[in-house]
Design a protein around this motif. Sequence first.
Motif, mmCIF file in Angstrom:
data_model
loop_
_atom_site.group_PDB
_atom_site.id
_atom_site.type_symbol
_atom_site.label_atom_id
_atom_site.label_comp_id
_atom_site.label_asym_id
_atom_site.label_seq_id
_atom_site.Cartn_x
_atom_site.Cartn_y
_atom_site.Cartn_z
ATOM 1 N N UNK A 133 0.813 -1.223 0.000
ATOM 2 C CA UNK A 133 0.000 0.000 0.000
ATOM 3 C C UNK A 133 0.848 1.276 0.000
ATOM 4 N N UNK A 134 1.886 1.390 0.840
ATOM 5 C CA UNK A 134 2.700 2.614 0.784
ATOM 6 C C UNK A 134 3.438 2.782 -0.548
ATOM 7 N N UNK A 135 3.828 1.684 -1.170
ATOM 8 C CA UNK A 135 4.510 1.767 -2.464
ATOM 9 C C UNK A 135 3.554 2.292 -3.534
ATOM 10 N N UNK A 136 2.347 1.770 -3.554
ATOM 11 C CA UNK A 136 1.345 2.250 -4.516
ATOM 12 C C UNK A 136 1.052 3.724 -4.254
ATOM 13 N N UNK A 137 0.946 4.100 -2.993
ATOM 14 C CA UNK A 137 0.706 5.512 -2.658
ATOM 15 C C UNK A 137 1.842 6.381 -3.181
ATOM 16 N N UNK A 138 3.083 5.961 -2.984
ATOM 17 C CA UNK A 138 4.242 6.739 -3.417
ATOM 18 C C UNK A 138 4.264 6.902 -4.939
ATOM 19 N N UNK A 139 4.034 5.845 -5.662
ATOM 20 C CA UNK A 139 4.016 5.920 -7.126
ATOM 21 C C UNK A 139 2.872 6.828 -7.594
ATOM 22 N N UNK A 140 1.728 6.732 -6.960
ATOM 23 C CA UNK A 140 0.600 7.602 -7.313
ATOM 24 C C UNK A 140 0.886 9.062 -7.028
ATOM 25 N N UNK A 141 1.541 9.333 -5.910
ATOM 26 C CA UNK A 141 1.885 10.720 -5.579
ATOM 27 C C UNK A 141 2.859 11.295 -6.601
ATOM 28 N N UNK A 142 3.823 10.504 -7.034
ATOM 29 C CA UNK A 142 4.768 10.959 -8.067
ATOM 30 C C UNK A 142 4.035 11.220 -9.383
ATOM 31 N N UNK A 143 3.119 10.350 -9.742
ATOM 32 C CA UNK A 143 2.371 10.538 -10.991
ATOM 33 C C UNK A 143 1.503 11.794 -10.929
ATOM 34 N N UNK A 144 0.855 12.043 -9.805
ATOM 35 C CA UNK A 144 0.061 13.272 -9.651
ATOM 36 C C UNK A 144 0.947 14.498 -9.788
ATOM 37 N N UNK A 145 2.138 14.425 -9.245
ATOM 38 C CA UNK A 145 3.067 15.552 -9.341
ATOM 39 C C UNK A 145 3.475 15.783 -10.794
ATOM 40 N N UNK A 146 3.674 14.733 -11.558
ATOM 41 C CA UNK A 146 4.035 14.876 -12.975
ATOM 42 C C UNK A 146 2.894 15.497 -13.777
ATOM 43 N N UNK A 147 1.683 15.078 -13.514
ATOM 44 C CA UNK A 147 0.528 15.663 -14.202
ATOM 45 C C UNK A 147 0.403 17.142 -13.834
ATOM 46 N N UNK A 148 0.656 17.479 -12.586
ATOM 47 C CA UNK A 148 0.604 18.877 -12.149
ATOM 48 C C UNK A 148 1.651 19.707 -12.869
ATOM 49 N N UNK A 149 2.854 19.191 -13.023
ATOM 50 C CA UNK A 149 3.905 19.905 -13.753
ATOM 51 C C UNK A 149 3.470 20.199 -15.180
ATOM 52 N N UNK A 150 2.876 19.196 -15.827
ATOM 53 C CA UNK A 150 2.428 19.403 -17.215
ATOM 54 C C UNK A 150 1.375 20.497 -17.281
ATOM 55 N N UNK A 191 -7.392 10.917 -6.369
ATOM 56 C CA UNK A 191 -6.198 10.459 -5.679
ATOM 57 C C UNK A 191 -6.277 10.728 -4.176
ATOM 58 N N UNK A 192 -6.911 11.821 -3.779
ATOM 59 C CA UNK A 192 -7.093 12.093 -2.348
ATOM 60 C C UNK A 192 -7.895 10.991 -1.674
ATOM 61 N N UNK A 193 -8.957 10.565 -2.333
ATOM 62 C CA UNK A 193 -9.765 9.465 -1.786
ATOM 63 C C UNK A 193 -8.969 8.161 -1.723
ATOM 64 N N UNK A 194 -8.236 7.882 -2.792
ATOM 65 C CA UNK A 194 -7.464 6.640 -2.821
ATOM 66 C C UNK A 194 -6.310 6.666 -1.814
ATOM 67 N N UNK A 195 -5.649 7.811 -1.661
ATOM 68 C CA UNK A 195 -4.556 7.912 -0.681
ATOM 69 C C UNK A 195 -5.093 7.701 0.730
ATOM 70 N N UNK A 196 -6.268 8.253 0.995
ATOM 71 C CA UNK A 196 -6.894 8.039 2.303
ATOM 72 C C UNK A 196 -7.218 6.562 2.498
ATOM 73 N N UNK A 197 -7.756 5.949 1.468
ATOM 74 C CA UNK A 197 -8.084 4.528 1.531
ATOM 75 C C UNK A 197 -6.833 3.681 1.752
ATOM 76 N N UNK A 198 -5.742 4.042 1.068
ATOM 77 C CA UNK A 198 -4.490 3.290 1.247
ATOM 78 C C UNK A 198 -3.927 3.468 2.658
ATOM 79 N N UNK A 199 -4.048 4.669 3.209
ATOM 80 C CA UNK A 199 -3.573 4.906 4.571
ATOM 81 C C UNK A 199 -4.391 4.076 5.566
#
Length: 179
Positions: free
Chosen positions: A15-32, A85-93
């Motif tokens: 779960x923390x690994x999936x959260x970390x990869x998702x957070x990085x992907x959200x950051x990349x989309x934000x940069x774009x 992603x906020x909902x999923x991160x909460x669910x993963x936590x």
Amino acid sequence: MKMSGDFAATVAAVAPVVWLVGAVECQQVTKRLINRVREGSVLLTETLERLESASDEVVLAHEWSEVEKAKLKRPWPLLALFTLWGLLATSLAITTVRCIGWLGAEKPGPNPGEAMFCYVSIFVSFAVVLFTPIIAAVVELDPISRRHDALQRVIAEQRRAARLRRGQARVQNSVSPPP
């Protein structure tokens, strides 16, 4: 599906690994998105400069509206991604904490409801992490081609207006009597 020691330990590790990869992907989309907004403000400045120097403002204004439609849209997909992603991160936590709590319990039961919650949380989060870059790429391809076409029309119209001004200047120079 039932909770077991192996299942809970695996979920607590994944779960923390999936959260970390998702957070990085959200950051990349934000940069774009931030880059698109910056490009849009530069394009706005350039177009306004062209409008000031053009003789046919109506045509260039129309072309600008086309560029604006293709370039400066509201970031609704980004807002949807952040909400999801906020909902999923909460669910993963919650999943991680519940699994660690289950592992630390004196007499943990099979608890199939908890096991299903953990499974669904990991599965949906993994799917979102997997498909987000694919969806982002597909969504960005169409506006890129429309932006390019609209920008090419603006540039062509600016060149046409410049040729027209040069032609009018030649006509005025040839018609005006010598001093």
